[in-house]
Design a protein around this motif. Structure first.
Motif, short mmCIF file in Angstrom:
data_model
loop_
_atom_site.label_atom_id
_atom_site.label_comp_id
_atom_site.label_asym_id
_atom_site.label_seq_id
_atom_site.Cartn_x
_atom_site.Cartn_y
_atom_site.Cartn_z
N ARG A 20 0.94 -1.09 -0.01
CA ARG A 20 -0.23 -0.05 0.13
C ARG A 20 0.92 1.21 0.08
NH1 ARG A 20 -5.30 -0.61 -0.08
NH2 ARG A 20 -6.12 -2.74 0.76
N GLU A 21 1.96 1.29 0.87
CA GLU A 21 2.66 2.28 0.95
C GLU A 21 3.46 2.61 -0.61
OE1 GLU A 21 4.43 2.49 5.30
OE2 GLU A 21 5.32 1.26 3.93
N LEU A 22 3.88 1.52 -1.24
CA LEU A 22 4.32 1.68 -2.62
C LEU A 22 3.51 2.09 -3.67
CD1 LEU A 22 6.71 1.49 -4.62
CD2 LEU A 22 6.25 -1.00 -4.89
N SER A 23 2.19 1.57 -3.23
CA SER A 23 0.97 2.09 -4.33
C SER A 23 0.87 3.62 -4.06
CB SER A 23 -0.16 1.43 -3.83
OG SER A 23 -1.36 1.82 -4.62
N LEU A 24 0.96 4.24 -2.97
CA LEU A 24 0.72 5.60 -2.63
C LEU A 24 1.71 6.32 -3.44
CD1 LEU A 24 -0.80 5.71 0.86
CD2 LEU A 24 -1.95 6.21 -1.15
N ARG A 25 3.03 5.98 -3.27
CA ARG A 25 4.16 6.67 -3.71
C ARG A 25 4.29 6.61 -5.34
NH1 ARG A 25 9.54 5.03 -0.27
NH2 ARG A 25 8.62 6.04 1.78
N SER A 26 3.88 5.48 -5.86
CA SER A 26 3.83 5.14 -7.36
C SER A 26 2.64 5.60 -8.03
CB SER A 26 4.04 3.77 -7.50
OG SER A 26 3.09 3.05 -7.41
N GLY A 27 1.63 5.44 -7.51
CA GLY A 27 0.13 5.96 -8.38
C GLY A 27 -0.38 4.79 -8.94
N VAL A 28 0.37 3.41 -8.80
CA VAL A 28 -0.23 2.21 -9.06
C VAL A 28 -0.92 1.38 -8.08
CG1 VAL A 28 0.62 0.04 -10.12
CG2 VAL A 28 1.87 2.19 -10.69
N SER A 29 -2.06 1.06 -8.36
CA SER A 29 -2.88 0.46 -7.61
C SER A 29 -2.21 -0.78 -6.66
CB SER A 29 -4.26 -0.16 -8.32
OG SER A 29 -3.95 -1.21 -9.06
N HIS A 30 -2.75 -0.92 -5.57
CA HIS A 30 -2.07 -1.96 -4.68
C HIS A 30 -2.39 -3.39 -5.27
CE1 HIS A 30 -6.25 -1.86 -2.72
NE2 HIS A 30 -5.87 -3.05 -2.51
N SER A 31 -3.42 -3.60 -5.75
CA SER A 31 -3.85 -4.61 -6.57
C SER A 31 -2.90 -5.04 -7.54
CB SER A 31 -5.23 -4.80 -6.80
OG SER A 31 -5.52 -3.90 -7.64
#
Length: 181
Positions: A20-31
């Motif tokens: 989830r943290e990587l998702s927030l930083r990258s703009g790529v969905s966590h799924s």
């Protein structure tokens, strides 16, 4: 040699980030990140670049030593991952593990009354073919109710929306380029 998903997971863990943290930083969905890490999907170049930017890595450095492996050009019904099931709409991705995919190919199922809600818009183009049911498609200022055998093709930067206006589930086979999953 490491595969792409394994390398991304290793980088993420070394940086002590959750998905989830990587998702927030990258703009790529966590799924999507989860699917990539589990080797269920090959990321597009843009998606991979966004993840690597968020991890502080370069594409050249990352790809050094990565083996893409082989893939089958065939996908059984149980091999079509559901990439979204919201508001009564199911999206199944065809060809998820194809390396360097430049096309997002979907089987969409809209339950009775299902609606994408709001106006969508994004970079690219999309086309679809209605297999069953009745679906109202709005693209820009134009709206049509499409039935089996009807189709659409539009610039995805135009605001668009899909809604099942029939009394049975509607099915569409669609393609979007560039892929977002």
């Amino acid at each position: 040699m490491a595969r792409i998903g394994n390398k991304i997971r290793d980088l993420r863990r070394r940086r002590q980030l959750t998905i989830r943290e990587l998702s927030l930083r990258s703009g790529v969905s966590h799924s999507t990140i989860s699917l990539i890490e589990r080797e269920k999907v090959s990321p597009s170049l843009n998606t991979l670049q966004a993840i690597l930017d968020a991890l502080g890595s370069t594409l050249v450095g990352f790809l050094h030593g990565v083996q893409l492996g082989s893939h089958s050009p065939f996908y059984r019904a149980d091999e079509l991952p559901e990439i979204g099931n919201v508001r009564g709409i199911s999206y199944k991705l065809i060809g998820m593990s194809h390396p360097n995919r430049t096309l997002q190919f979907l089987k969409e199922t809209y339950q009775v009354g299902a609606d994408t809600g709001g106006q969508l818009s994004h970079e690219g183009q999309e086309a679809g073919y209605v297999v069953s049911g009745k679906i109202e498609v709005r693209a820009g200022s134009k709206t049509e109710v499409l039935g089996p055998g009807d189709a659409y093709y539009f610039d995805s930067r135009e605001e668009h929306r899909f809604r099942n206006v029939g009394d049975e589930p509607a099915e569409i086979v669609s393609a979007i380029t560039p892929p977002t999953y």
